[in-house]
Design a protein around this motif. Sequence first.
Motif, mmCIF file in Angstrom:
data_model
loop_
_atom_site.group_PDB
_atom_site.id
_atom_site.type_symbol
_atom_site.label_atom_id
_atom_site.label_comp_id
_atom_site.label_asym_id
_atom_site.label_seq_id
_atom_site.Cartn_x
_atom_site.Cartn_y
_atom_site.Cartn_z
ATOM 1 N N ASN A 361 -1.957 -1.424 3.791
ATOM 2 C CA ASN A 361 -3.082 -2.097 3.376
ATOM 3 C C ASN A 361 -2.544 -3.240 3.297
ATOM 4 N N PHE A 362 -3.297 -3.699 4.400
ATOM 5 C CA PHE A 362 -2.356 -5.653 5.721
ATOM 6 C C PHE A 362 -2.301 -6.714 3.919
ATOM 7 N N GLU A 363 -2.935 -6.364 3.247
ATOM 8 C CA GLU A 363 -3.250 -7.841 2.046
ATOM 9 C C GLU A 363 -2.764 -7.566 1.231
ATOM 10 N N ASN A 364 -2.140 -6.382 0.542
ATOM 11 C CA ASN A 364 -0.575 -5.666 -0.491
ATOM 12 C C ASN A 364 0.092 -6.295 0.385
ATOM 13 N N GLY A 365 0.475 -5.582 1.801
ATOM 14 C CA GLY A 365 1.915 -6.216 2.081
ATOM 15 C C GLY A 365 1.646 -7.731 2.031
ATOM 16 N N LYS A 366 1.168 -8.360 2.005
ATOM 17 C CA LYS A 366 1.356 -9.535 2.300
ATOM 18 C C LYS A 366 1.219 -10.353 1.056
ATOM 19 N N ALA A 367 1.012 -9.614 0.176
ATOM 20 C CA ALA A 367 1.360 -10.376 -1.390
ATOM 21 C C ALA A 367 2.696 -9.508 -1.431
ATOM 22 N N ALA A 368 2.969 -8.795 -1.257
ATOM 23 C CA ALA A 368 4.054 -8.060 -2.307
ATOM 24 C C ALA A 368 5.680 -8.872 -1.316
ATOM 25 N N PHE A 369 5.004 -9.402 0.151
ATOM 26 C CA PHE A 369 5.853 -9.749 0.311
ATOM 27 C C PHE A 369 6.573 -11.397 -0.047
ATOM 28 N N ASN A 370 5.019 -12.064 -0.751
ATOM 29 C CA ASN A 370 5.056 -13.297 -1.382
ATOM 30 C C ASN A 370 6.104 -12.814 -2.420
ATOM 31 N N LEU A 488 5.299 0.114 -0.137
ATOM 32 C CA LEU A 488 5.100 0.955 1.239
ATOM 33 C C LEU A 488 4.351 -0.329 2.405
ATOM 34 N N ASP A 489 3.231 -0.745 1.775
ATOM 35 C CA ASP A 489 2.901 -1.706 2.416
ATOM 36 C C ASP A 489 3.099 -3.113 2.887
ATOM 37 N N LEU A 490 4.537 -3.056 1.989
ATOM 38 C CA LEU A 490 5.301 -4.261 2.457
ATOM 39 C C LEU A 490 6.607 -3.934 3.567
ATOM 40 N N LEU A 491 6.801 -2.082 3.696
ATOM 41 C CA LEU A 491 7.339 -2.598 4.467
ATOM 42 C C LEU A 491 6.677 -2.154 5.650
ATOM 43 N N ALA A 492 5.499 -2.215 6.576
ATOM 44 C CA ALA A 492 4.723 -2.019 7.330
ATOM 45 C C ALA A 492 3.762 -3.578 7.634
ATOM 46 N N TYR A 493 4.257 -4.221 6.622
ATOM 47 C CA TYR A 493 3.851 -5.668 6.929
ATOM 48 C C TYR A 493 4.646 -6.284 7.712
ATOM 49 N N ILE A 494 6.612 -6.211 7.067
ATOM 50 C CA ILE A 494 7.385 -6.323 7.622
ATOM 51 C C ILE A 494 7.284 -5.322 9.099
ATOM 52 N N ALA A 496 4.957 -4.639 10.993
ATOM 53 C CA ALA A 496 4.317 -5.062 11.660
ATOM 54 C C ALA A 496 4.379 -6.819 12.286
ATOM 55 N N MET A 497 5.247 -7.310 11.982
ATOM 56 C CA MET A 497 5.912 -8.367 11.824
ATOM 57 C C MET A 497 4.626 -9.353 11.374
ATOM 58 N N GLY A 498 4.043 -9.222 10.611
ATOM 59 C CA GLY A 498 2.816 -10.091 10.185
ATOM 60 C C GLY A 498 1.880 -9.806 10.949
ATOM 61 N N LYS A 499 1.300 -9.552 11.421
ATOM 62 C CA LYS A 499 0.022 -9.111 12.952
ATOM 63 C C LYS A 499 -1.256 -7.950 11.947
ATOM 64 N N SER A 500 -1.735 -8.159 11.570
ATOM 65 C CA SER A 500 -3.207 -7.443 10.618
ATOM 66 C C SER A 500 -3.671 -6.447 11.538
ATOM 67 N N LYS A 501 -3.601 -6.244 12.751
ATOM 68 C CA LYS A 501 -3.871 -5.202 13.626
ATOM 69 C C LYS A 501 -3.082 -4.537 14.102
ATOM 70 N N ALA A 502 -1.963 -4.924 14.055
ATOM 71 C CA ALA A 502 -0.374 -4.057 14.159
ATOM 72 C C ALA A 502 -1.373 -2.250 14.130
ATOM 73 N N ASP A 503 -0.623 -1.509 14.286
ATOM 74 C CA ASP A 503 -1.363 0.130 14.379
ATOM 75 C C ASP A 503 -0.601 1.093 12.623
ATOM 76 N N ASN A 504 -0.144 -0.412 12.256
ATOM 77 C CA ASN A 504 0.452 0.247 11.177
ATOM 78 C C ASN A 504 -0.767 0.583 10.306
ATOM 79 N N PHE A 505 -1.389 -0.791 10.331
ATOM 80 C CA PHE A 505 -2.880 -0.995 8.755
ATOM 81 C C PHE A 505 -4.177 -0.050 9.966
ATOM 82 N N LYS A 506 -4.273 0.880 10.744
ATOM 83 C CA LYS A 506 -5.099 1.511 11.425
ATOM 84 C C LYS A 506 -5.700 2.852 10.663
#
Length: 507
Positions: A361-370, A488-494, A496-506
Motif C-alpha cells: 500500500n503506497f499511502e500507508n508506506g508514505k505515512a509510515a515514512f513520515n 512492510l509498506d514502508l520498506l516498499a516505499y523506500i 520504490a524511491m517514493g514512486k506510487s507506480k512502482a511494481d511494489n504497489f501493483k
Amino acid sequence: KDGAMYFVTGGRGTKSGLYRVSFVGDRKQKRELSLVAKADKAAKAARELRHQLESFHGRTDLRAVEFAWPHLNSADRFLRHAARIAIESQPVTTWKDRALSETNRQAGLSGLIALARCGGKETQRDLLVALKKFPFTSLTESQQLEKLRIAQLSFARQGQPDDEFAKLIGEKLSAAFPTTSDRVNREMVQLLVYLNAPDVIAKSLALLDKAATQEEQIHYIFNLRNVKSGWTLEQRQKYFSWFATARQGGKLETTYPRGGAYNVWTNQVHASRVHPPELVQWFKDVGRDYGDGASYTKYLLNIRKDAIATLTSSERTALRPILEPSIETPPWKPSKERKFVKEWAVSDLESRLGEVAQGRNFENGKAAFNDAQCTACHRFANEGGSVGPELTGVGSKYSRRDILESMIEPSKVISDQFQNFNIWKKDGDDVSGRITDENKERIIVLPNMLAPEVTVEVPLSEIARREPSKVSAMPTGLLNNLTQEEILDLLAYIEAMGKSKADNFKK
C-alpha cells in the motif's frame, strides 16, 4: 588477465558478493569488438603539435613565443590553450606589446587572457583599452565569453580600476546587456554587479522573470544578493518574494520560450522547478527523479541572509511581511495519532520480506515514512533533512534485510560519514556529537544534529582523549508505533524511491 570484469557489492557491514562478467561470444566476434580504430591523420598531427607546445610549459625558452603565437588563433581550443600556457611561461616583457597590438580577434583575445593572468597592475589600463579593438557584437558567443573572462581575470588579479574607468566599462557592458545568450548574460551580470552598474538590478530582475529553469533563476538571485544600493522598494519586494515561491507549490502553465516547452509559475515572481534537459536526463539514466540535494535549502537561506544584511532599517520595516515567514522545511507532524505496537526485532519480519516486492500500500508506506520521522534526518525524493545518509537510492545498494536492520538496530553498523564522537576533557567534562570542523587549535562539535545552530568549540589543548561513539545518532524504537503491515509498506516505499507506480504497489 582473463579478460573478464570483476566487481564487488556490499560494504559497511552488509552482505557482500563478488561477481565476474565474462564474454561468451565466438572468437571472431570478440576480435571485432576488440578492434581499436586507427588514429585519424589530422588528429595525430594535432596531438604532435600539442606535445610540441607543451614542451615549452613551465620553462623559459627564447623560441617559445614565436613558435606558439600563431596557434593562439587555432580553431582547436586545446591547441589555443597549450599555446597560451607556453607563452605565459615566458617573461611578460617579451610578449606584452604583441598581446596589446594583436588585431586578429581570436589570437588577440587569447593573448589578452595571458596578459590578464600574468601582467601586473601597471598593465591593466592598456589591457582594458586593447579590448576595445574587439566590439562585443562582432564576436561569436565563445569569444564574447572570453572577452568577459579577460575583464574578470583583470579585476580579480590586478584589482578594480579607478572609478572613472570602472564607470566607463560598466556603461559599455550595460549597453550590451542583456544578450540573447543565457551563458553570456550569466557572466555579464557578475561583472555589472562588481562594477556597481546602475541598471543591473532592473535588468537582472527582468531576466529572472524570463528565466525558464531553476538554475538560471538562482544565478541572478545569487549575484544580486550583494548589491547594496540602487534598489527601489518594489524591486526589493520582487527579489525577496522569489524565496517564498521557491519552496512552495503553485499553479503551473506551459509556455514555449526559446523553442522548447517549459512549465513556468504564473505568479509575477515565479520560482521554476524546471531544469535543463541534460540535467533531468542525468537522473533518469540512474532511474531516479530529479533531486535538489541536501544543501539546497541551506544555500537559499544563506543567499537570503546575505541579501537581508544589505537592507536599511526602513527597508527591513517595510519588507517585514515578506522577511518574517521562514523558507525552511515546515516542522514535522504525524499523519495520525499512534500508539505503541511492539518492540520489533529483525526476526519478527524477516520471513515476510519477499512480500515487499508487490501488492503493498503506497499511502500507508508514505505515512509510515513520515511518522517514523525519517524525513527529519534523511533526504528522500527531493525532500527531508541532511542529518543522515540520503535514502532515495538505498534500495539499489542494500538488501531489504539490511535496510530493515538499519532501522531496528541503528547502532549495529555506523557509517564513518555520520559517526558521533565522545570527547573527554582534561578538566573532567565530556562532550558528545558530530565533529563538523577541525584545525590545529580546536574542534567544533555538533551535539544535536536536529539543532545545527548549537555548536560547542573545544580547544585541542583541553582534550584528554576522544573515541568514535558506538551508539548511532539515529534513535532506536522508531518503528515501534507501526504495525507489521505498515513496516512492510514502508520498506516498499523506500525500495520504490517514493514512486506510487512502482511494481511494489501493483497487485
